[in-house]
Scaffold this motif. Sequence first.
Motif, PDB file in Angstrom:
ATOM      1  N   ARG A  79     -32.185  89.490 -66.189  1.00 12.51           N
ATOM      2  CA  ARG A  79     -31.774  88.082 -66.162  1.00 12.51           C
ATOM      3  C   ARG A  79     -33.019  87.206 -66.238  1.00 12.51           C
ATOM      4  O   ARG A  79     -34.003  87.454 -65.539  1.00 12.51           O
ATOM      5  N   LEU A  81     -34.258  83.775 -65.095  1.00 14.55           N
ATOM      6  CA  LEU A  81     -33.836  82.778 -64.111  1.00 14.55           C
ATOM      7  C   LEU A  81     -34.386  81.397 -64.426  1.00 14.55           C
ATOM      8  O   LEU A  81     -33.873  80.404 -63.921  1.00 14.55           O
ATOM      9  N   GLU A 111     -37.681  91.265 -58.688  1.00 16.82           N
ATOM     10  CA  GLU A 111     -37.781  89.865 -59.075  1.00 16.82           C
ATOM     11  C   GLU A 111     -39.236  89.633 -59.456  1.00 16.82           C
ATOM     12  O   GLU A 111     -40.141  90.054 -58.729  1.00 16.82           O
ATOM     13  N   PRO A 142     -29.451  82.924 -60.287  1.00 15.42           N
ATOM     14  CA  PRO A 142     -30.046  84.110 -59.660  1.00 15.42           C
ATOM     15  C   PRO A 142     -29.012  84.910 -58.883  1.00 15.42           C
ATOM     16  O   PRO A 142     -28.070  84.332 -58.336  1.00 15.42           O
TER      17      PRO A 142
END
Length: 160
Positions: A79, A81, A111, A142
């Motif tokens: 992903r 963010l 992350e 997130p």
Amino acid sequence: MSLPLFRETVRPEWIDYNGHMSEAYYVLVFGFATDALMERTGLDSAYRKRTGCSLYTVEAHVRYLRDVSEGAQLAVHTRVLGAAGKKARFTHEMYVVEGPRAEPDPVATTELLMLHVDQGAGRAVPFPPEVRERLTALAEEPPGWAGRSIEPVVTTPGAR
């Protein structure tokens, strides 16, 4: 544009003395997923050659949630963010997707805070508008685990 899952198989040499994937190889697989993201978003080798710029990881928070065995089929969901100025933030979630140990929940997450670095100048520089736009077009909310810090350990005198 959606990001494809990055896939990898756990190799025998990645297995540690406990019979599970060693922690360094979780990070290696996440690194491969970051490379795939860079390829998908135009931050590939041609971009690096043309601009002298690349992404550098400056902070990472890895969570090891479940053991992974040799031969496990892994998939990593990435992903974006956000991206602004010279910074970008991504997450990766690693899943075992095939075989007897396939799980619906992630086996590890990370992350990442990345900087867009001019390698010749040796410093971070803003993303070109077209790169920033490609990254921000992919931005998602997130996951609930993102943004957490490591819980402090409080030592009490005399505690065992």
